[in-house]
Motif scaffolding. Structure first.
Motif, PDB file in Angstrom:
ATOM      1  N   LEU A  96       9.248 -47.636  -9.845  1.00 53.89           N
ATOM      2  CA  LEU A  96      10.367 -46.766  -9.493  1.00 53.89           C
ATOM      3  C   LEU A  96      10.665 -45.724 -10.551  1.00 53.89           C
ATOM      4  O   LEU A  96      10.328 -45.888 -11.726  1.00 53.89           O
ATOM      5  CB  LEU A  96      11.608 -47.608  -9.185  1.00 53.89           C
ATOM      6  N   ASP A  97      11.272 -44.664 -10.090  1.00 55.36           N
ATOM      7  CA  ASP A  97      11.708 -43.569 -10.947  1.00 55.36           C
ATOM      8  C   ASP A  97      13.154 -43.265 -10.585  1.00 55.36           C
ATOM      9  O   ASP A  97      13.439 -42.896  -9.439  1.00 55.36           O
ATOM     10  CB  ASP A  97      10.812 -42.347 -10.743  1.00 55.36           C
ATOM     11  N   LEU A  98      14.057 -43.477 -11.538  1.00 56.17           N
ATOM     12  CA  LEU A  98      15.475 -43.218 -11.284  1.00 56.17           C
ATOM     13  C   LEU A  98      15.751 -41.723 -11.312  1.00 56.17           C
ATOM     14  O   LEU A  98      15.271 -41.013 -12.197  1.00 56.17           O
ATOM     15  CB  LEU A  98      16.344 -43.921 -12.329  1.00 56.17           C
ATOM     16  N   LYS A  99      16.529 -41.258 -10.354  1.00 49.89           N
ATOM     17  CA  LYS A  99      16.930 -39.854 -10.259  1.00 49.89           C
ATOM     18  C   LYS A  99      18.431 -39.820 -10.028  1.00 49.89           C
ATOM     19  O   LYS A  99      18.908 -40.298  -8.991  1.00 49.89           O
ATOM     20  CB  LYS A  99      16.217 -39.153  -9.084  1.00 49.89           C
ATOM     21  N   LEU A 100      19.177 -39.282 -10.971  1.00 52.63           N
ATOM     22  CA  LEU A 100      20.630 -39.226 -10.877  1.00 52.63           C
ATOM     23  C   LEU A 100      21.079 -38.548  -9.589  1.00 52.63           C
ATOM     24  O   LEU A 100      20.639 -37.444  -9.267  1.00 52.63           O
ATOM     25  CB  LEU A 100      21.225 -38.477 -12.073  1.00 52.63           C
ATOM     26  N   GLY A 101      21.929 -39.237  -8.834  1.00 51.54           N
ATOM     27  CA  GLY A 101      22.518 -38.667  -7.629  1.00 51.54           C
ATOM     28  C   GLY A 101      21.590 -38.523  -6.444  1.00 51.54           C
ATOM     29  O   GLY A 101      21.968 -37.948  -5.431  1.00 51.54           O
ATOM     30  N   ALA A 102      20.381 -39.058  -6.537  1.00 53.58           N
ATOM     31  CA  ALA A 102      19.406 -38.875  -5.457  1.00 53.58           C
ATOM     32  C   ALA A 102      19.434 -40.067  -4.497  1.00 53.58           C
ATOM     33  O   ALA A 102      19.649 -41.194  -4.903  1.00 53.58           O
ATOM     34  CB  ALA A 102      18.002 -38.728  -6.038  1.00 53.58           C
ATOM     35  N   PRO A 103      19.186 -39.807  -3.215  1.00 52.88           N
ATOM     36  CA  PRO A 103      19.086 -40.915  -2.250  1.00 52.88           C
ATOM     37  C   PRO A 103      17.767 -41.657  -2.447  1.00 52.88           C
ATOM     38  O   PRO A 103      16.844 -41.159  -3.089  1.00 52.88           O
ATOM     39  CB  PRO A 103      19.105 -40.198  -0.897  1.00 52.88           C
ATOM     40  N   LEU A 104      17.679 -42.829  -1.853  1.00 57.22           N
ATOM     41  CA  LEU A 104      16.446 -43.602  -1.899  1.00 57.22           C
ATOM     42  C   LEU A 104      15.348 -42.869  -1.130  1.00 57.22           C
ATOM     43  O   LEU A 104      15.540 -42.451   0.005  1.00 57.22           O
ATOM     44  CB  LEU A 104      16.662 -44.984  -1.272  1.00 57.22           C
ATOM     45  N   VAL A 105      14.206 -42.707  -1.776  1.00 60.63           N
ATOM     46  CA  VAL A 105      13.022 -42.144  -1.139  1.00 60.63           C
ATOM     47  C   VAL A 105      11.858 -43.068  -1.465  1.00 60.63           C
ATOM     48  O   VAL A 105      11.572 -43.335  -2.630  1.00 60.63           O
ATOM     49  CB  VAL A 105      12.719 -40.710  -1.627  1.00 60.63           C
ATOM     50  N   LEU A 106      11.214 -43.584  -0.435  1.00 61.09           N
ATOM     51  CA  LEU A 106      10.055 -44.448  -0.633  1.00 61.09           C
ATOM     52  C   LEU A 106       8.772 -43.635  -0.550  1.00 61.09           C
ATOM     53  O   LEU A 106       8.728 -42.600   0.105  1.00 61.09           O
ATOM     54  CB  LEU A 106      10.050 -45.566   0.411  1.00 61.09           C
ATOM     55  N   GLY A 143      15.229 -42.714  -6.564  1.00 61.07           N
ATOM     56  CA  GLY A 143      16.621 -42.663  -6.140  1.00 61.07           C
ATOM     57  C   GLY A 143      17.534 -42.946  -7.318  1.00 61.07           C
ATOM     58  O   GLY A 143      17.072 -43.252  -8.414  1.00 61.07           O
ATOM     59  N   ASP A 144      18.825 -42.847  -7.076  1.00 60.71           N
ATOM     60  CA  ASP A 144      19.756 -43.126  -8.160  1.00 60.71           C
ATOM     61  C   ASP A 144      19.944 -44.630  -8.325  1.00 60.71           C
ATOM     62  O   ASP A 144      19.438 -45.433  -7.534  1.00 60.71           O
ATOM     63  CB  ASP A 144      21.083 -42.390  -7.989  1.00 60.71           C
TER      64      ASP A 144
END
Length: 162
Positions: A96-106, A143-144
């Protein structure tokens, strides 16, 4: 020539209590000198919401093992393995890669180049005796913190977003 540090390092709750746990791991488990380990440890430093994310995950989901990825190697932020499955070849693995404020994307969308070497991170885990078997499939997720935690709490068999 100094050797390349490992692409992943294990994360545990007690380890998170140290100011620079990565230097400790690199010296103790990988045999780097303390000075070399201190320099290399910046590759694993936790930023923004990463430390609260991993602390919450490990506190709530004791069956999850978390590995921090070398941030210079484009293998994501973490590899998470669900250890509740006794057979290493059937364990659920998420890079996984955390992204501030981002929705879950698989599937790795939204990560740019940050997940291009995810396979190397998974292969490194397969080389660790008993974690996962070589060839174990894995999922990519971005995602966040909240979105990723919800995804991991729901587990492998949840309905995937469309």
């Amino acid at each position: 020539m100094p050797r390349e540090p490992p692409i992943v390092l294990p994360v545990t709750l007690p380890l998170l209590g140290h100011a620079n746990p990565w230097a400790l791991l690199l010296a103790k488990e990988e045999g780097h000198s303390l000075s070399s380990a201190s320099l290399l440890s910046e590759r694993y430093a936790l930023k923004s919401d990463e430390k609260p994310f991993v602390r919450e995950l490990l506190s709530r989901k004791r069956n999850m093992w978390v590995f921090r990825c070398d941030q210079r190697r484009f293998a994501g932020d973490f590899v998470v393995v669900d250890m509740s499955e006794p057979r290493p070849a059937r364990r659920w693995v998420v890079v996984l890669d955390l992204k501030l404020g981002a929705p879950l994307v698989l599937g790795g969308g939204g990560a740019g180049i940050q997940l291009t070497q995810a396979q190397q991170a998974v292969d490194a885990l397969a080389a660790r005796q008993g974690v996962i078997a070589p060839g174990t499939p894995y999922e990519l997720a971005t995602g966040d913190k909240a979105a990723i935690l919800a995804f991991l709490r729901a587990g492998r068999h949840q309905r995937r977003p469309e």
